[in-house]
Write an enzyme that holds these catalytic residues in place. Structure first.
Site, mmCIF file in Angstrom:
data_model
loop_
_atom_site.group_PDB
_atom_site.id
_atom_site.type_symbol
_atom_site.label_atom_id
_atom_site.label_comp_id
_atom_site.label_asym_id
_atom_site.label_seq_id
_atom_site.Cartn_x
_atom_site.Cartn_y
_atom_site.Cartn_z
ATOM 1 N N CYS A 56 102.125 10.726 22.414
ATOM 2 C CA CYS A 56 100.659 10.800 22.474
ATOM 3 C C CYS A 56 100.221 11.225 23.876
ATOM 4 C CB CYS A 56 100.042 9.445 22.141
ATOM 5 S SG CYS A 56 100.480 8.785 20.532
ATOM 6 N N ASP A 58 110.143 1.980 64.740
ATOM 7 C CA ASP A 58 109.396 2.299 65.956
ATOM 8 C C ASP A 58 109.088 0.988 66.683
ATOM 9 O OD1 ASP A 58 107.905 4.058 67.700
ATOM 10 O OD2 ASP A 58 106.101 3.129 66.865
ATOM 11 N N CYS A 115 102.352 6.001 21.909
ATOM 12 C CA CYS A 115 103.700 6.300 22.407
ATOM 13 C C CYS A 115 103.605 7.415 23.429
ATOM 14 C CB CYS A 115 104.629 6.697 21.263
ATOM 15 S SG CYS A 115 104.096 8.196 20.416
#
Length: 777
Positions: free
Chosen positions: A34, A450, A31
């Site tokens: 951890c 551009d 999880c």
């Protein structure tokens, strides 16, 4: 937390350069708590900065003197660790397979025993006539393998957290299982059962509510099932990039000293080698085709379904599949320098980043578990004392609160969607370089494009030329060529492509004849002239002293300021400008000696790309250094809302900033050559690039396929990924906020709580996996 003490495969630490930081594969995390614990352990190392991504099961650590410090810190925290080698996921894949196998074995045993156990305990609890002496202990014996061995990953995780004075989701699960099983043992040993009512059944026989073995076994089975499918789904999401990395073959056919092609391990291939690719094989390197003709399928790299023909002189990239034909390639980039490798590396780094919202979730979950523990205990005593319910009823409600509140879905909401979205983009030629791009994509309202190299091909060609009557064509062209070789600008390349056939002794290029000028004499070589005092003038041109005389190749506006242009040249410039040509003037000794008109073709998909952006509700602006008249004609052709012309390269970032100051959220699209500062200044930078330039762009999103429609697709993908993250968070937050009060009021059986909690995590992961199939067109 580790699911088994033996699930960390051992391999020697590879010899790697750690000066720029290291990536560490980590096993055993169940999880986000951890991940947070590993991160905390790594950050305790002097000078180290670490962040851990639960979804990718990988840590990024910088500022280390030795990698062993990091590996020791992770292992001391109770997890497996190994230095990650780019392109080599064997260790982490083997660890994931071992963990999945362990979860599968535990789940099978739990399911096989839980189903008959639940049937037996419920039947014996409700029908007193079926009970026999010692039936409670018989059921307890059947339940023990489930709550001890099958649930061991949860207990092991909880114990490690207890020793470290922390808690996580596994703490809640383990406590719930132990409480249910422990209460069942207590009631069997001390006969503390009493009459009570079951939700939906009313009053039940004495002893029926004392046996919570079905709760302990059911919670274990549901949690194991949820963890198994969650782990498998996360691995499936991560496999998107693994598949991309595996596109490159492990061997290549290299021409040896005898002229024969021999199979050679890819790590022994070097730039300059000649590589043979046969029909049905994958191109192993980036390079240029020397000989042959083949059709290459690049769909795995760019998402383009139509095979691309490759012939002598064309550039090819590793990972392309030769559907037919045979080609030989001059290897230019191999290994880590290949475009394919850089795509995978960039995507991996992007996946390892933490979004701002994910950091917020981490802080929430850090305090969430202790709060839930407190609520569970409070609920137990409220039901037991003020409300006067039986101990078994109070314990059942308390267990329901423990189980239903596990915030696993909350921890998975962001990293899984980020991982799948980035992997999906990488396989379509769109590299999302992390959470900043996702967060910016949801805010932008203006897209600035551009012109050169983005909207146009960037390959300029001389269409017309003008020479002064007294100009020595051959000498002047040779001197221009010597000067332009000092520049990397597209204009310089176009001029050199025009001049070289002449100065190298080739045929005279045709533009002169188009305006009736005499053919230029050729020059088949000769001594190279001296070039000194070279200055590259951004947005203007280049100048220097060539052959002892000042020479400048500059744009028409700068030439007007430096010299008097006669009527004939001025009219010629006007004509070429109206034809949308870019004009450069050659000043020799300060006087106009020649002029060249270059064209840059608009890409065929430019108009459709702009139309897609408009459908997304975005305002489009064409940004260019060209004259206003020429720029407006291109803007009309492709359909942009606005044109900003005559902007020097150094002023592009200022233009973006000006738009931002006006209240716009700006995305800047460029090729990254002379607009890096503008890409960095924009809220969202999108670079349209190819080849080895990929890793050097100051952009949030990188497009590596030759298709301007990918600009709109990249924004759509980012928005959909961000939308998925938000949807996951709404579900996860809403689930926990609504479920806890329902459980506290006693409206949820612990079994239902376990199933709901497990399914919420699976829902979040599968919701994220839908991004694999999202339509971007």
């Amino acid at each position: 937390m580790t699911s088994d003490s033996t699930t960390h495969p051992e391999t020697p630490t590879p010899q790697t350069d750690f000066s720029g930081g290291i990536d560490i594969d980590i096993t055993g995390m169940t999880c986000t708590a951890c991940a947070r614990r590993v991160e905390k352990s790594l950050n305790k190392i002097d000078g180290a900065t670490a962040w851990v991504n639960f979804a990718t099961e990988r840590a990024r650590v910088t500022g280390l003197d030795s990698p062993e410090e990091a590996l020791t810190a992770v292992k001391k925290a109770g997890y497996g660790a190994q230095i990650h080698e780019p392109g080599n996921d064997m260790w982490s894949q083997r660890a994931a397979e071992m963990r999945l196998d362990s979860l599968r074995r535990r789940l099978i045993l739990a399911a096989v025993l839980t189903v008959p156990l639940m049937d037996a305990t419920i039947a014996l609890a409700l029908v007193e006539a079926w009970r026999f002496p010692g039936w409670e202990w018989a059921c307890i014996l059947v339940a023990m393998p489930i709550v001890v061995w099958a649930a061991w990953p949860f207990h092991q995780s909880a114990w490690k957290n207890l020793r470290n004075k922390t808690s996580n989701m596994d703490t809640l699960v383990s406590l719930g299982i132990i409480a249910a099983f422990g209460w069942a043992v207590v009631t069997a040993a001390f006969d503390v059962a009493g009459s009570d009512a079951w939700l939906g059944l009313g009053l039940v026989p004495d002893g029926a509510d004392t046996l919570y073995l079905d709760v302990a076994a059911g919670v274990t089975t549901f949690q194991l099932a949820g963890r198994y499918f969650e782990t498998r789904s996360r691995r499936k999401a991560g496999n998107l990039l693994a598949a991309l990395s595996e596109l490159a073959p492990k061997t290549a056919r290299i021409r040896n000293d005898d002229g024969k092609f021999v199979d050679t391990p890819i790590e022994h291939v070097t730039p300059g080698d000649t590589v043979l690719v046969l029909p049905g094989e994958t191109v192993p390197v980036d390079g240029s085709v020397i000989d042959g003709l083949a059709e290459l399928d690049t769909s795995s790299l760019t998402g383009e379904p139509v095979p691309v023909p490759a012939r002598a002189g064309d550039r090819v990239v590793g990972g392309s599949f030769a559907t037919n034909g045979q080609i030989t390639i001059d290897a230019e980039a191999v290994g880590a320098n290949m475009q394919l490798t850089q795509i995978a590396t960039l995507a991996e780094k992007a996946q390892s980043q933490k979004a701002n919202v994910e950091s917020l979730v981490d802080r929430i979950t850090a305090v969430f578990v202790p709060i839930v523990l407190a609520l569970s205990v409070a609920t137990l005593f409220i039901w037991l004392l003020p409300l006067g319910h039986s101990p078994s009823r109070a314990i059942g409600v308390g267990i329901s609160v423990l189980i239903i509140a596990c915030p696993c879905a909350l921890g998975l909401a962001t990293p899984t969607a980020l991982m799948v979205g980035i992997g999906r983009g990488a396989r379509s030629g769109i590299l999302v370089k992390g959470h900043t791009a996702l967060e910016a994509s949801g805010r932008i309202d203006t897209v600035v494009l551009d012109k050169t190299g983005t909207v146009t091909t960037g390959s300029l060609r001389v269409e017309r030329s003008w020479f002064a009557d007294d100009a020595d064509h051959a000498d002047l062209l040779a001197r221009i060529a010597e000067l332009e070789t000092r520049s990397e600008h597209p204009v310089a390349r176009g001029i050199l492509d025009f001049i070289r056939p002449t100065v190298d002794g080739g045929d005279d290029p045709s533009p002169d004849a188009a305006i009736g000028l005499p053919a230029r004499p050729t020059q088949s070589g000769g001594p190279r002239v001296e070039v000194t005092d070279v200055q590259v003038l951004p947005g203007v041109g280049i100048e220097g002293v060539v052959g002892g005389r000042p020479l400048a190749v500059i744009n028409a506006a700068a030439a007007h300021e430096r010299a008097d242009l006669d009527r004939q040249l001025a009219d010629w410039i006007s004509t070429q400008t109206e034809a949308q040509h870019s004009v450069v003037i050659i000043l020799d000794g300060g006087q106009p000696a020649a002029a060249l008109a270059l064209s840059d073709q608009v890409k065929p998909d430019a108009a459709s790309s702009i139309n897609q952006l408009h459908r997304l509700g975005l305002h489009t602006i064409l940004l260019t250094g060209d004259s206003t008249s020429a720029a407006e004609k291109i803007g009309q052709t492709i359909g942009t809302n606005k044109v900003i012309a005559e902007v020097m390269p150094g002023d592009k970032a200022a233009t973006v900033s000006s738009l931002q100051e006006s209240g716009h959220r700006v995305a800047m699209v460029g090729d990254g050559i002379n607009d890096a500062s503008a890409l960095a200044a924009a809220d969202l930078g999108i670079a349209v690039v190819s080849g080895a330039d990929i890793a050097m762009k100051s952009a949030d999103i990188i497009i590596v396929r030759d298709d301007l429609n990918a600009i709109a697709e990249s924004i759509m993908l980012s928005r959909k990924t961000l939308g998925t993250i938000r949807g996951n968070l709404v579900w996860a937050f809403g689930y926990n906020i609504l479920a806890i009060p329902i459980a506290m009021f006693g409206l949820l059986n612990p079994l239902i709580s376990a199933a709901a909690m497990a399914m919420s995590s699976v829902f979040v992961v599968h919701n994220s996996l839908r991004l694999q199939r999202v339509r971007l067109a």
